[in-house]
Scaffold this active site. Structure first.
Site, mmCIF file in Angstrom:
data_model
loop_
_atom_site.group_PDB
_atom_site.id
_atom_site.type_symbol
_atom_site.label_atom_id
_atom_site.label_comp_id
_atom_site.label_asym_id
_atom_site.label_seq_id
_atom_site.Cartn_x
_atom_site.Cartn_y
_atom_site.Cartn_z
ATOM 1 N N LYS A 228 -1.721 1.080 1.855
ATOM 2 C CA LYS A 228 -2.095 1.414 3.237
ATOM 3 C C LYS A 228 -3.600 1.596 3.347
ATOM 4 O O LYS A 228 -4.212 1.189 4.334
ATOM 5 C CB LYS A 228 -1.338 2.651 3.712
ATOM 6 N N LYS B 220 6.172 -10.526 5.169
ATOM 7 C CA LYS B 220 7.318 -9.610 5.227
ATOM 8 C C LYS B 220 7.437 -9.083 6.656
ATOM 9 O O LYS B 220 6.433 -8.695 7.261
ATOM 10 C CB LYS B 220 7.061 -8.441 4.261
ATOM 11 N N LYS C 152 7.255 -3.385 10.928
ATOM 12 C CA LYS C 152 6.823 -2.822 12.206
ATOM 13 C C LYS C 152 5.298 -2.821 12.278
ATOM 14 O O LYS C 152 4.728 -2.886 13.351
ATOM 15 C CB LYS C 152 7.311 -1.372 12.333
HETATM 16 P P1 ADP Z 1 8.551 -1.313 8.226
HETATM 17 O O1 ADP Z 1 7.830 -2.108 7.171
HETATM 18 O O2 ADP Z 1 9.043 -2.173 9.310
HETATM 19 O O3 ADP Z 1 7.716 -0.141 8.732
HETATM 20 P P2 ADP Z 1 9.989 0.650 6.752
HETATM 21 O O4 ADP Z 1 8.928 0.716 5.709
HETATM 22 O O5 ADP Z 1 10.110 1.791 7.720
HETATM 23 O O6 ADP Z 1 9.837 -0.715 7.560
HETATM 24 O O7 ADP Z 1 11.367 0.389 6.033
HETATM 25 C C1 ADP Z 1 12.600 0.982 6.351
HETATM 26 C C2 ADP Z 1 13.632 0.374 5.444
HETATM 27 O O8 ADP Z 1 13.832 -1.006 5.770
HETATM 28 C C3 ADP Z 1 13.228 0.402 3.966
HETATM 29 O O9 ADP Z 1 14.347 0.736 3.175
HETATM 30 C C4 ADP Z 1 12.752 -0.997 3.687
HETATM 31 O O10 ADP Z 1 12.974 -1.368 2.352
HETATM 32 C C5 ADP Z 1 13.605 -1.830 4.633
HETATM 33 N N1 ADP Z 1 12.834 -3.004 5.085
HETATM 34 C C6 ADP Z 1 11.748 -3.001 5.883
HETATM 35 N N2 ADP Z 1 11.283 -4.235 6.119
HETATM 36 C C7 ADP Z 1 12.099 -5.075 5.432
HETATM 37 C C8 ADP Z 1 12.137 -6.494 5.277
HETATM 38 N N3 ADP Z 1 11.260 -7.297 5.874
HETATM 39 N N4 ADP Z 1 13.121 -7.006 4.497
HETATM 40 C C9 ADP Z 1 14.028 -6.201 3.894
HETATM 41 N N5 ADP Z 1 14.038 -4.857 4.010
HETATM 42 C C10 ADP Z 1 13.087 -4.283 4.762
#
Ligand code: ADP
Ligand code: TRP
Length: 328
Positions: free
Chosen positions: A110, A189, A192
């Site tokens: 980050k 990937k 959000k």
């Molecule tokens: P983001 O990257 O959208 O902020 P988070 O870090 O809040 O998502 O992730 C929440 C959950 O969703 C985690 O367990 C993460 O491993 C899963 N996750 C997030 N993005 C993906 C993705 N592109 N593919 C598979 N799993 C994901």
């Protein structure tokens, strides 16, 4: 077995969240004692506007409930309704070596992305450890990106137990054998934070538009294509049945199929997949008092467990109790 997991309300939930995490959370609730929460304290590390934080928290709750979270069986709450967790965070901070946090890659990533780090972001894994340990969790199902945080949790628990006597259950991680990482509409990937998501409950017309705009390579229609590296094929993998998938794979390898055709089908399949949950999602939208009530009830059940653990911890470290003083 008690399983616990949290999800940050840092934006609208997307299909990567669903296939990568939520789907498994929902499947695991049947056979286990599920403890799931919305990690709004964690989301504060990126300083969201107050109205956004509150609204997103409610949206995450509605998404989970619409997709099948069973609020009778599973304890489902908003992290900040159980403030005991912040007290435990402080106590754990005092046995957490700085180096352990400095090694955390999600923090380093980050910062590398240009986020100006606050102390909360640095201490994020300690709050996560408190989430896990305060509920005596046995298993924490998370995506691969969270593996290190579970290891940190175990390290902190081991250190605490060694220093103060056996207090915490050591959790195991269950790395969700998700489908591989779900790609976003730009090929990175889906996340959000990258503005490249397909939201679970956005209108079907918009899902279709987004899928049609996904970046692909420029292999001509008649030439063979590699399913392994193609974002559209990755979407098919999520929503197509085994036979249909094998069929598409053969077509990719043989050539003669254009990305436009595959995109259309992928969009259709994704819309079909989530269609049965849309009505429930709309009903919840009209019934926010019910959603609020589910979270309040969940917090009450979660607090009963958390306050019990905290009492044990305070006692172990000599906070607010006479036992240690008397035994000197
Ligand atoms: P983001 O990257 O959208 O902020 P988070 O870090 O809040 O998502 O992730 C929440 C959950 O969703 C985690 O367990 C993460 O491993 C899963 N996750 C997030 N993005 C993906 C993705 N592109 N593919 C598979 N799993 C994901
Ligand atoms: N850090 C997790 C994520 O971004 C969310 C989270 C917070 C969590 N506390 C937790 C996950 C405790 C599992 C257990 O995905």
């Amino acid at each position: 077995m008690r399983i616990l997991s949290g999800i940050q309300p840092s934006g609208k939930l997307h299909i990567g969240n669903y296939f990568g995490a939520m789907r498994q959370h929902l499947a695991l609730q049947a056979e286990n004692e599920g403890f799931y929460f919305i990690a709004d304290y964690h989301a504060m590390t990126s300083n969201p506007a107050p109205a956004d934080l509150a609204a997103r928290t409610l949206e995450v709750a509605m998404d989970y409930l619409a997709l099948g979270l069973d609020a009778e069986k599973t304890v489902f709450w908003r992290q900040s309704d159980v403030p005991e967790v912040t007290e435990l965070t402080w106590i754990l901070s005092c046995v957490t070596p700085l180096g352990l946090l400095q090694r955390c890659t999600s923090y380093k990533d980050k910062v590398a992305q240009g986020l100006s780090p606050n102390h909360g972001l640095f201490a994020y894994p300690v709050l996560q450890a408190a989430d896990i340990l305060i509920f005596d969790s046995n298993l924490v199902p998370v995506g691969a990106d969270q593996k290190q945080h579970i290891e940190v949790t175990r390290d902190i628990a081991i250190k605490f137990n060694a220093q103060y006597g056996q207090t915490f259950v050591l959790p195991d991680e269950q790395i969700l054998k998700s489908v591989a990482v779900v790609p976003g509409v730009d090929g990175r990937k889906m996340s959000k934070s990258y503005n490249n998501t397909i939201e679970i409950f956005e209108p079907e017309s918009s899902v279709k538009k987004k899928v049609m705009r996904i970046v692909t390579d420029s292999t001509p229609l008649e030439e063979p294509k590699d399913p392994e590296t193609c974002s559209i094929f990755a979407l098919l993998r999520l929503a197509a049945g085994a036979d249909e998938l094998a069929d598409w794979e053969a077509k990719y390898r043989a050539g003669g199929v254009g990305y436009g055709t595959v995109k259309k089908r992928a969009a259709e399949l994704l819309c079909e997949y989530f269609r049965p949950y849309r009505q429930k999602r709309q009903e919840l939208e009209q019934n926010r008092d019910y959603v609020e009530q589910v979270l309040t009830d969940g917090a009450r059940r979660a607090r009963a467990v958390a306050s019990e653990t905290l009492r044990r911890v305070r006692d172990a470290v000599g906070l607010g109790v006479m036992r240690h003083a008397q035994s000197r």
